[in-house]
Scaffold this motif. Structure first.
Motif, PDB file in Angstrom:
ATOM      1  N   HIS A 109     -12.439 -15.887   8.086  1.00 32.70           N
ATOM      2  CA  HIS A 109     -13.622 -15.101   7.748  1.00 32.70           C
ATOM      3  C   HIS A 109     -14.211 -15.556   6.415  1.00 32.70           C
ATOM      4  CE1 HIS A 109     -16.310 -11.703   7.815  1.00 32.70           C
ATOM      5  NE2 HIS A 109     -15.892 -11.332   6.612  1.00 32.70           N
ATOM      6  N   LEU A 119     -25.748 -17.364   8.136  1.00 30.91           N
ATOM      7  CA  LEU A 119     -25.381 -16.677   9.364  1.00 30.91           C
ATOM      8  C   LEU A 119     -25.273 -15.181   9.098  1.00 30.91           C
ATOM      9  CD1 LEU A 119     -22.588 -18.957  10.867  1.00 30.91           C
ATOM     10  CD2 LEU A 119     -24.923 -18.688  11.667  1.00 30.91           C
ATOM     11  N   PRO A 120     -25.692 -14.356  10.062  1.00 34.46           N
ATOM     12  CA  PRO A 120     -25.561 -12.911   9.862  1.00 34.46           C
ATOM     13  C   PRO A 120     -24.102 -12.491   9.915  1.00 34.46           C
ATOM     14  CG  PRO A 120     -26.368 -13.367  12.059  1.00 34.46           C
ATOM     15  CD  PRO A 120     -26.340 -14.680  11.326  1.00 34.46           C
ATOM     16  N   ARG A 121     -23.810 -11.440   9.250  1.00 32.46           N
ATOM     17  CA  ARG A 121     -22.452 -10.941   9.191  1.00 32.46           C
ATOM     18  C   ARG A 121     -22.153 -10.163  10.467  1.00 32.46           C
ATOM     19  NH1 ARG A 121     -20.331  -7.136   4.403  1.00 32.46           N
ATOM     20  NH2 ARG A 121     -18.362  -6.685   5.369  1.00 32.46           N
ATOM     21  N   ARG A 122     -21.038 -10.430  11.097  1.00 29.97           N
ATOM     22  CA  ARG A 122     -20.668  -9.794  12.349  1.00 29.97           C
ATOM     23  C   ARG A 122     -19.472  -8.874  12.136  1.00 29.97           C
ATOM     24  NH1 ARG A 122     -25.147 -10.697  14.870  1.00 29.97           N
ATOM     25  NH2 ARG A 122     -25.588 -12.853  15.310  1.00 29.97           N
ATOM     26  N   SER A 123     -19.379  -7.904  13.007  1.00 30.89           N
ATOM     27  CA  SER A 123     -18.276  -6.964  12.936  1.00 30.89           C
ATOM     28  C   SER A 123     -17.000  -7.640  13.420  1.00 30.89           C
ATOM     29  CB  SER A 123     -18.576  -5.752  13.810  1.00 30.89           C
ATOM     30  OG  SER A 123     -17.449  -4.938  13.908  1.00 30.89           O
ATOM     31  N   GLY A 124     -15.891  -7.310  12.846  1.00 34.12           N
ATOM     32  CA  GLY A 124     -14.616  -7.872  13.246  1.00 34.12           C
ATOM     33  C   GLY A 124     -13.892  -6.985  14.253  1.00 34.12           C
ATOM     34  N   ARG A 125     -14.590  -5.970  14.767  1.00 34.35           N
ATOM     35  CA  ARG A 125     -13.971  -5.028  15.687  1.00 34.35           C
ATOM     36  C   ARG A 125     -13.779  -5.668  17.054  1.00 34.35           C
ATOM     37  NH1 ARG A 125     -15.995  -0.227  18.952  1.00 34.35           N
ATOM     38  NH2 ARG A 125     -17.973  -1.319  18.920  1.00 34.35           N
ATOM     39  N   ARG A 127     -13.719  -5.395  20.920  1.00 35.65           N
ATOM     40  CA  ARG A 127     -14.282  -4.500  21.922  1.00 35.65           C
ATOM     41  C   ARG A 127     -13.508  -4.631  23.221  1.00 35.65           C
ATOM     42  NH1 ARG A 127     -20.647  -3.955  21.164  1.00 35.65           N
ATOM     43  NH2 ARG A 127     -20.661  -3.994  18.908  1.00 35.65           N
TER      44      ARG A 127
END
Length: 138
Positions: A109, A119-125, A127
């Motif tokens: 990360h 780059l846009p920040r993405r969730s690390g969740r 799914r």
């Protein structure tokens, strides 16, 4: 009895009924006489009335403000200048430091954030489908 009740003169009387929130909280009245429970006062429009001593306050003294006072500004601790500054990523000759205390996911990360800041920040969740009680996966 307080000393200010033994002398005649102006006192403040609590106003119980106000027509709007902008009306004053107290009226200045003239103290005529007082006993240990009640006082005889004269209003500015020449009316006279008997009021409780609980509703009277001495005139001319500052009434404590009920609002919370502003906190005094405190000085922040000064940053130590003995810590060397690291070069920012993206500048020529700057290498990103590898930290051993991070897990592999955190290092990945961190590498993604330092290599391509556009780059846009993405969730690390992670799914996944919801688990339903008593029903097989569909």
């Amino acid at each position: 009895m307080p000393n200010w009740l033994s002398s005649y003169g102006p006192v403040l009387l609590r106003r119980h009924v106000r027509n709007s929130k902008y009306d004053p909280l107290v009226d200045e009245v003239e103290l005529l006489e007082a006993n240990p429970r009640y006082a005889h006062v004269r209003f500015p429009d020449a009316r006279q009335s008997t009021v409780s001593l609980r509703d009277l306050a001495p005139a001319g003294q500052a009434v404590p403000d009920t609002a919370d006072p502003e906190p005094e500004p405190t000085e922040l601790p000064k940053a130590s200048t003995s810590v060397p500054l690291e070069p920012t990523p993206g500048t020529p000759g700057a290498e990103s430091p590898v930290r051993d205390d991070l897990s592999s996911d955190a290092r990945l990360h961190e590498a993604v954030l330092t290599d391509s800041p556009s780059l846009p920040r993405r969730s690390g969740r992670v799914r996944r489908k919801p688990d339903f009680y008593g029903f097989p996966d569909v």
